[in-house]
Scaffold this motif. Structure first.
Motif, mmCIF file in Angstrom:
data_model
loop_
_atom_site.group_PDB
_atom_site.id
_atom_site.type_symbol
_atom_site.label_atom_id
_atom_site.label_comp_id
_atom_site.label_asym_id
_atom_site.label_seq_id
_atom_site.Cartn_x
_atom_site.Cartn_y
_atom_site.Cartn_z
ATOM 1 N N GLY A 1 59.594 7.498 10.484
ATOM 2 C CA GLY A 1 60.210 8.158 11.430
ATOM 3 C C GLY A 1 59.209 8.720 12.335
ATOM 4 N N TRP A 2 58.114 9.392 11.628
ATOM 5 C CA TRP A 2 57.372 10.109 12.417
ATOM 6 C C TRP A 2 56.588 9.438 13.602
ATOM 7 C CZ3 TRP A 2 57.158 8.902 7.259
ATOM 8 C CH2 TRP A 2 55.951 8.049 6.881
ATOM 9 N N GLU A 3 56.655 8.035 13.288
ATOM 10 C CA GLU A 3 56.106 7.115 14.476
ATOM 11 C C GLU A 3 57.110 6.903 15.682
ATOM 12 O OE1 GLU A 3 54.583 3.670 12.631
ATOM 13 O OE2 GLU A 3 53.112 4.642 11.318
ATOM 14 N N ARG A 4 58.214 6.751 15.206
ATOM 15 C CA ARG A 4 59.374 6.556 16.064
ATOM 16 C C ARG A 4 59.973 7.832 16.742
ATOM 17 N NH1 ARG A 4 60.762 0.962 13.729
ATOM 18 N NH2 ARG A 4 58.951 0.903 12.434
ATOM 19 N N GLU A 5 59.472 9.045 16.548
ATOM 20 C CA GLU A 5 60.021 10.236 17.234
ATOM 21 C C GLU A 5 61.517 10.403 16.679
ATOM 22 O OE1 GLU A 5 58.841 11.500 20.839
ATOM 23 O OE2 GLU A 5 57.028 11.192 20.023
ATOM 24 N N GLU A 6 61.708 10.037 15.295
ATOM 25 C CA GLU A 6 63.070 10.227 14.755
ATOM 26 C C GLU A 6 63.227 11.633 14.455
ATOM 27 O OE1 GLU A 6 63.515 7.732 11.770
ATOM 28 O OE2 GLU A 6 63.545 6.161 13.022
ATOM 29 N N ARG A 7 64.539 12.572 14.841
ATOM 30 C CA ARG A 7 64.462 13.811 14.674
ATOM 31 C C ARG A 7 65.217 13.996 13.287
ATOM 32 N NH1 ARG A 7 63.320 16.421 19.237
ATOM 33 N NH2 ARG A 7 63.911 18.178 18.229
ATOM 34 N N ILE A 8 64.949 15.195 12.587
ATOM 35 C CA ILE A 8 65.393 15.451 11.450
ATOM 36 C C ILE A 8 66.084 16.928 11.686
ATOM 37 C CG2 ILE A 8 64.997 15.868 9.022
ATOM 38 C CD1 ILE A 8 62.442 14.691 8.889
ATOM 39 N N LEU A 9 67.360 16.900 10.896
ATOM 40 C CA LEU A 9 67.829 18.156 10.953
ATOM 41 C C LEU A 9 67.828 18.737 9.686
ATOM 42 C CD1 LEU A 9 70.086 20.058 12.298
ATOM 43 C CD2 LEU A 9 71.719 18.931 11.036
ATOM 44 N N GLU B 1 60.235 26.922 -5.305
ATOM 45 C CA GLU B 1 58.857 27.692 -5.262
ATOM 46 C C GLU B 1 57.643 26.743 -4.721
ATOM 47 O OE1 GLU B 1 58.047 28.699 -9.042
ATOM 48 O OE2 GLU B 1 56.672 30.398 -8.443
ATOM 49 N N THR B 2 57.604 25.641 -5.402
ATOM 50 C CA THR B 2 56.467 24.681 -5.045
ATOM 51 C C THR B 2 57.234 23.467 -4.809
ATOM 52 O OG1 THR B 2 55.355 25.633 -6.919
ATOM 53 C CG2 THR B 2 54.384 23.701 -6.029
ATOM 54 N N ALA B 3 56.506 22.942 -3.585
ATOM 55 C CA ALA B 3 57.084 21.482 -3.316
ATOM 56 C C ALA B 3 55.764 21.047 -2.240
ATOM 57 C CB ALA B 3 58.398 21.529 -2.465
ATOM 58 N N PRO B 4 55.715 19.566 -2.476
ATOM 59 C CA PRO B 4 54.496 19.179 -1.531
ATOM 60 C C PRO B 4 54.871 19.281 0.038
ATOM 61 C CG PRO B 4 55.099 17.376 -2.899
ATOM 62 C CD PRO B 4 56.257 18.568 -3.016
ATOM 63 N N PHE B 5 53.822 19.592 0.758
ATOM 64 C CA PHE B 5 54.247 19.528 2.284
ATOM 65 C C PHE B 5 54.559 18.392 2.877
ATOM 66 C CE2 PHE B 5 53.536 23.885 1.656
ATOM 67 C CZ PHE B 5 52.003 24.449 1.555
ATOM 68 N N THR B 6 54.258 17.369 2.329
ATOM 69 C CA THR B 6 54.434 16.000 2.810
ATOM 70 C C THR B 6 55.675 15.404 2.446
ATOM 71 O OG1 THR B 6 53.213 15.098 0.884
ATOM 72 C CG2 THR B 6 52.179 15.418 3.096
ATOM 73 N N ILE B 7 56.492 16.342 1.776
ATOM 74 C CA ILE B 7 57.762 15.768 1.349
ATOM 75 C C ILE B 7 58.836 15.131 2.161
ATOM 76 C CG2 ILE B 7 59.246 17.903 1.380
ATOM 77 C CD1 ILE B 7 60.366 17.464 -1.421
ATOM 78 N N LEU B 8 58.859 15.431 3.390
ATOM 79 C CA LEU B 8 59.694 15.036 4.235
ATOM 80 C C LEU B 8 59.253 13.331 4.406
ATOM 81 C CD1 LEU B 8 59.971 17.303 6.904
ATOM 82 C CD2 LEU B 8 61.756 16.751 5.287
ATOM 83 N N GLU B 9 57.798 13.194 4.740
ATOM 84 C CA GLU B 9 57.257 11.538 4.767
ATOM 85 C C GLU B 9 57.573 10.810 3.371
ATOM 86 O OE1 GLU B 9 55.976 14.424 5.951
ATOM 87 O OE2 GLU B 9 54.558 13.939 7.617
ATOM 88 N N ASP B 10 57.167 11.609 2.267
ATOM 89 C CA ASP B 10 57.197 10.780 1.050
ATOM 90 C C ASP B 10 58.735 10.675 0.834
ATOM 91 O OD1 ASP B 10 54.950 13.438 -0.485
ATOM 92 O OD2 ASP B 10 54.569 11.545 0.614
ATOM 93 N N LEU B 11 59.672 11.323 0.824
ATOM 94 C CA LEU B 11 60.775 10.675 0.672
ATOM 95 C C LEU B 11 61.432 9.531 1.704
ATOM 96 C CD1 LEU B 11 62.683 14.021 -0.197
ATOM 97 C CD2 LEU B 11 62.031 12.264 -1.696
ATOM 98 N N MET B 12 61.091 9.886 2.821
ATOM 99 C CA MET B 12 61.411 8.907 4.195
ATOM 100 C C MET B 12 60.943 7.670 3.801
ATOM 101 S SD MET B 12 61.024 9.672 8.091
ATOM 102 C CE MET B 12 61.556 11.439 8.089
ATOM 103 N N ARG B 13 59.851 7.673 3.157
ATOM 104 C CA ARG B 13 59.169 6.184 3.117
ATOM 105 C C ARG B 13 59.886 5.124 2.470
ATOM 106 N NH1 ARG B 13 55.005 6.152 -0.468
ATOM 107 N NH2 ARG B 13 54.788 8.465 -0.478
#
Lengths: 346, 501, 372
Positions: B111-119, B243-255
């Motif tokens: 999604g980050w390549e296609r400018e998809e918006r996340i709420l 408390e602890t979560a990867p900062f890339t979690i959005l991309e990781d789950l989206m993939r």
């Protein structure tokens, strides 16, 4: 002949030989695989291995790192074996289900999975059930060469040969037929439908063979007779194992088609199972004799399952190294260590 | 043939003879010249004046009209005539019509390549102590911030959640780093009249569960319906106490490109409790037993996981974690937990929400999972991808910790006391040890002396050598005993030296 | 005498040409310089959002200036202060009129324009499919919208209008009445309708709406005080009775007949049918093959009776439905799967009952459906 062959013929012959060489080099593995697999050539399709995996399945308790690691190793070992000899592998999910729980019990996992596997692999003749905590130590033995090519030589049908349960054998009642009253049944290897081994305390169903037949269907139907189980379940700690022992003790039609293998042929135990010292020649794994399979039975109670699995895995690798690996490790690495004093892993 | 090559060619002038030398047209002289029918006005001076007059009139009228028009309509002339280089007064228009094509917002694996918006939706209640931790996560998300819209629902809070939230958000939007700015930020305030309080015991007690889950579902639905827009492709639900979560979690789950996806949620524990523990038991796979159980319950009952009251025999995502496993391994699940859910917006657009009533005997996030499955969407969990929830000690834990603390203090005190006593004794009694050593060596010396020099002489009382030594030893012992008695007298008042226990 | 050395017109310019040219220039300048619309009042601009990333129920200010737009501001919405009362005009309550549209009828639009509820509190939402018919409808709709929002007097202009295009294909190729109503097609058709309604609802509801009026695109005649009349009852979900005008050949005059049979009260027979069905089957109203014996509100009309009579309903149709926004916010939506063997608007009524609300109907309050 070389003198009488013309140049053209020589070239043609060379070409054909070259093609054959190419085929052998590039298609060797697939050709061998096809050979081993076909039912009427190597016979691989006739054997299916069922591996009981995902024990517990995260229903009642955690499946931790050790359990995952054991499962990984065991599955990898079976997959390699199956790939080598052209058998089929069926990995089944042993998640805890209410229908297998002893207060509810509608069936045993073994019965259900054997039945569904017989349906799924129509060409299969023999099914080999393996528990998760097993390791095939000698992948170079094929089932055919190890057991089935000369079945009568290995099996014994007279349980008095080794009788930890002290079952009285054979039946002596007059109303039974000749076959039921004979200690070895009809002596014909084709009538053997169930092959298992006994450990120090009775039957062991961690590694057994069962054959597709009408008798098998009947056995699978009858095995978990709810009436008998209802009354006996507090005594029968080993569930289907004890039920089978009961059936064997009481029913002649079971004995007619059941055969036993010496335990160390398919079900060697490690030290700690069935004896602390690991030196019972009938039971325990012996490195020098190169036993086929090790079954780390009962390792959840008091022993280290992962440690044992790891040790046997490394041992199996050590015993079955190819000449190049042996050269590297036994010669080069040792010499290096003598010279430099450092251990090196090649 | 050239357009201007006809008669009237300019290069070679043709003298059209006659008629126009004096400016006035001639009568009806026959003339073949093309100029014949076009008397040129400015040939005569009067004509020229007239022409000039008309021209000026026309120019003034036009300019006057235009000027009047622009004045009245108030639009900017300068921008028009300067071809847009000079902009006039700010022209702010009110845009009332919006057009969106929903097939553009389906959600893809990158999604980050296609400018998809996340709420990003966060329901909050009395969350002030957790906000600093939450904002540290928020500031560090690697997904492009301008594509993330934030929505918060603050309900029934008695602390300063709202104020702290607004402060932090405004700081983010005003920060100099443009990459930190988020998209639309909405804070929704709505009180639902929740009576269950938020501490750990009440939240997790069995009796409170069904009504609590229904109220939480209501809160989530209010937040979603107020914040979802036609241009969102994804919706990410996040709890504030992670408390602890990867900062890339959005991309990781989206993939994984699944309709609904959740990671595994565990929480860290103190060492004396085991170090770590599965936390979110709401992500599970359905089992036949649970379905049979559901059929026996009445319409409004809600099955809650993790309590002995409902034996569901379900495989839980939380119990299947392999710390060394592949974090991309997927597992199909039926119920989802609400700590961290990434779902495609089209799931919500088709009507799937968090049921505030008992839907197939489940509510809130588990009901959401069931409803998604009913609609045919893919719902998966990642058993080996773990995020860590905050550890809040329960009352028992706190008691145990207090007990341990007291134990420790007591032990320290004991040791201190012992050390003091030992010191005191040493001071008062003196160190008897060294004296005793001396005495012992004296005795031995005496014994040795008696043996060697006097060994060949006959002892005074005439007894044998062996007997002779005895009185000497005795004498020596007496001497020592006397010394001891002296010391004992000195220390008569003091206590007995305490035995080593 | 200066003589031109190249192609040049020596003919005197026709004065008519100059006149035409000037008129054209003025014309062009007029169009270039005139503002796009006749502009909105300050009052409307004050309540508008300042960024395009904002709830669709409010218009936004689009600035012509160049330069980087600033990041959207942090906006607070206090939903505790959004009132839903029986006198919405006095409380200035925002209403959202939602219409899933497949064909555009001019009468529908005219009817909408005639509504007396203050248009500056009305937001319109449309969702149209992306096929040939949908495209035609969109074009016609946009034409009407442009006319209204740009040229109509300000009091007629709506607060904000949202047009959405569906992201899934409608299952039927034709929207003809005969095809639509065949029983086998109903389930897919109604599931698709549900998804369209839900897509429209959840993306446009926003934080400031108080009421939602669902109005079908083929409702061509309603009383002008429709919204105030329905809201006055102060019920969570309320549905008027939908009829259809037609020319009665027997009595040789204009007559009307009941049209929407989805407003009903449940019956024991229907419950019985439901209990025998599989989990994926639905009950459909109005088909002889599936006799449900429900009490239909369409037949409860009594001429001359009080139009404000209320009856409780167990199922509602979507021709006209006024719903309090809180009911939708709590989660009531149009299920696209069999929900208690009901689907779409009837399933919606069941869901509102599960949430604790009771839908009501007005059997004597008539609105009219298009007659093909």
């Amino acid at each position: 002949m070389g003198a009488r062959m013309g140049r053209k013929t020589k070239f043609r012959l060379a070409g054909v030989l070259f093609l054959i060489a190419l085929i052998i080099i590039f298609y060797n593995t697939p050709l061998v695989h096809i050979w081993r697999r076909t039912a009427w050539l190597g016979g691989g399709q006739k054997f299916v291995i069922i591996l009981a995996a995902n024990v517990g399945g995260g229903v009642m308790e955690w499946k931790g790192a050790r359990e995952w690691a054991i499962e990984r190793d065991s599955v990898r070992n079976k997959k390699k074996y199956v790939k080598k000899w052209g058998y089929d592998l069926e990995i089944v999910d042993m998640s805890t289900k209410k229908r297998y729980a002893h207060e509810w019990r509608e069936s045993w996992e073994k019965v259900d999975f054997v039945r569904s596997t017989l349906r799924k692999y129509p060409k299969a003749e023999w099914i080999w059930w393996l528990d998760l905590n097993t390791f095939i130590m000698e992948p170079s033995y094929s089932l055919q060469s190890h057991i089935f090519n000369d079945l009568n030589k290995h099996i014994y049908r007279d349980i008095t040969y080794y009788n930890p349960l002290n079952i009285s054998h054979p039946f002596t009642d007059d109303y039974l037929d000749e076959e039921s009253r004979s200690p070895v049944g009809d002596g014909d290897p084709d009538s053997v439908k169930l092959i298992l081994s006994q450990d120090c305390s009775g039957f062991n169903l961690g590694s057994f063979f069962i054959r597709r037949s009408a008798w098998t269907e009947r056995l699978l139907d009858v095995w978990w007779d709810p009436v008998a189980y209802e009354q006996k379940h507090m005594e029968w700690e080993h569930k289907e194992q004890d039920a089978l022992e009961q059936l064997y003790t009481a029913q002649p039609w079971i004995r007619k088609h059941t055969a036993f293998l010496p335990q160390r042929m398919i079900n060697s135990f490690p030290t700690g199972a069935c004896g602390e010292h690991g030196n019972d020649t009938r039971i325990h794994y012996n490195e020098k004799d190169r036993d086929f399979l090790v079954n780390m039975a009962g390792c959840e109670w008091g022993r280290d399952c992962w440690g044992e699995m790891y040790n046997f895995r490394e041992l199996s690798y050590y015993l079955n190294r190819n000449p190049w690996e042996r050269f590297k490790e036994d010669l080069v690495a040792v010499v290096w260590e003598k010279i430099t004093g450092h251990k090196v892993k090649l | 043939m050239l357009p201007f090559a006809s008669s009237g060619s300019k290069v070679t002038p043709r003298h059209h003879v006659s008629g126009y030398s004096n400016g006035y047209p001639r009568g009806n002289t026959f003339e073949l010249s093309p100029h014949r029918f076009q008397p040129r006005l400015n040939a005569t001076p009067a004509g020229r004046r007239r022409r000039r007059f008309y021209l000026r009139l026309a120019i003034f009228t036009t300019l006057g009209c235009l000027g009047l028009y622009f004045l009245l309509s108030g639009s900017s002339i300068w921008s028009l005539f300067s071809l847009g280089l000079l902009s006039g007064a700010e022209d702010i228009q009110l845009e009332t019509v919006r057009y969106y094509d929903l097939s553009n917002v389906q959600g893809t694996a990158r999604g980050w390549e296609r400018e998809e918006r996340i709420l990003l939706c966060v329901p909050l209640r009395d969350a002030e102590p957790h906000l600093p931790m939450f904002f540290s996560h928020l500031r560090n998300f690697t997904y492009p911030h301008h594509l993330i819209d934030l929505a918060f629902l603050v309900s029934d809070s008695k602390d300063r959640t709202l104020e702290v939230l607004v402060e932090n958000l405004e700081a983010i939007q005003a920060s100099e780093n443009e990459n930190a700015h988020y998209g639309e930020i909405s804070i929704i305030e709505k009180d639902f009249g929740q009576k269950v309080n938020q501490d750990v015991e009440s939240r997790h007690g069995f009796a409170a569960q069904a009504s609590r889950r229904k109220l939480m579902a209501q809160a989530r639905n209010w937040l979603l319906s107020a914040a979802l827009r036609p241009y969102h492709s994804w919706v990410y639900w996040r709890d504030v106490d992670v408390e602890t979560a990867p900062f890339t979690i959005l991309e990781d789950l989206m993939r994984h490109n699944k309709d609904v996806i959740v990671p595994n949620v565990w929480r860290p524990l103190p060492d004396w409790l085991g170090g770590e523990q599965p936390y979110d038991l709401n992500s599970w796979q359905e089992s036949e037993t649970a379905l049979a159980l559901a059929d026996t319950l009445d319409e409004d009952a809600v099955i809650v996981e993790g309590y002995a009251e409902y034996a569901t025999w379900r495989p839980h995502l939380a119990y299947l974690r392999d710390p060394y496993g592949d974090p991309d391994m997927e597992m199909e699940i039926d119920g989802v937990g609400g700590v961290s859910i990434l779902a495609k917006a089209k799931v919500f657009r088709s009507g799937v929400h968090f049921p505030a009533f008992s839907f197939q005997k489940h509510a809130e996030t588990e009901g959401f999972g069931k409803m998604s499955r009913r609609m045919g969407y893919s719902v998966v969990g990642l058993p080996h991808y773990t995020i860590w929830h905050l550890y809040e000690p329960s009352i028992d834990d706190i008691k145990h910790m207090e007990e341990m603390e007291q134990d420790r203090l007591r032990r320290e005190q004991e040791e201190k006391d012992k050390a003091e006593k030992a010191k005191k004794i040493k001071e008062q009694f003196g160190d008897a040890n060294s004296q005793w050593e001396k005495d012992k060596s004296e005795l031995q010396n005496l014994a040795a002396q008696d043996k060697s020099p006097k060994g060949d002489e006959a002892p005074a009382d005439g007894s044998k050598g062996k007997a002779g030594t005895e009185p000497d030893i005795k004498k020596g012992a007496e001497a020592v005993a006397n010394k001891e008695a002296v010391k004992k007298d000195e220390g008569a008042q003091a206590q007995q030296p305490n035995k080593q226990s | 005498m200066a003589r031109p050395l190249g192609p040049v017109r020596l003919k005197k310019a026709n004065p008519i040409t100059i006149l035409v040219g000037t008129v054209l220039c003025i014309f062009i300048i007029y169009f270039l310089a005139s503002p796009g619309s006749r502009g909105f009042s300050k009052a409307r601009k004050l309540t508008a959002a300042s960024h395009s990333l904002s709830p669709p129920t409010s218009p936004f200010l689009k600035s012509n200036s160049k330069g980087k737009p600033s990041p959207p501001p942090v906006t607070r919405y206090n939903l505790n202060h959004v009132t839903i009362s029986s006198d919405p005009v006095a409380h200035r309550e925002n209403i959202l009129i939602l219409t899933p549209m497949a064909r555009f009828y001019q009468e529908y639009w005219d009817n909408l324009m005639k509504l007396t509820y203050p248009h500056e509190l009305i937001t319109l939402g449309f969702i149209l499919p992306k096929n040939k018919e949908g495209n035609a409808a969109t074009a016609a709709l946009q034409q009407q919208i442009a006319k209204t929002q740009k040229s109509a007097p300000e009091k007629d202009r709506f607060k904000s209008i949202i047009i959405l295009r569906q992201d899934f294909d409608p299952p039927l190729q034709s929207q003809d009445e005969s095809e639509r109503h065949k029983m086998q097609n109903q389930k897919e058709r109604r599931a698709a309708m549900s998804k369209a309604r839900n897509s429209l609802l959840f993306t446009t509801l926003g934080p400031s709406t108080s009421w939602v009026l669902w109005l079908d695109a083929d409702i061509v005649e309603t009383p002008v005080n429709l919204i105030q009349d329905l809201a006055a009852h102060d019920k969570a979900v309320i549905a008027p009775n939908c009829f259809q005008r037609y020319y009665n050949k027997e009595s040789q005059k204009e007559d009307d007949r009941p049209y929407d049979f989805n407003n009903w009260q449940d019956s024991g027979k229907a419950q019985e049918l439901a209990s025998k069905m599989g989990p994926d089957d639905i009950l459909l109203e109005g088909y002889a093959e599936m006799a449900t014996y429900r009490a239909l509100m369409a037949y409860m009309y009594t001429p001359g009776a009080d139009p404000h009579t209320e009856v409780p309903l167990d199922g509602v149709g979507g021709t006209a439905l006024l719903v309090k926004a809180d009911v939708h916010r709590d989660g009531a939506m149009f299920p696209a799967f069999p929900f208690y063997h009901l689907i779409e608007t009837e399933g919606f009524a069941k869901m509102t009952k599960r949430l604790g609300y009771q839908p009501m109907g007005l059997p004597n309050y008539k609105i009219y459906h298009y007659n093909e």
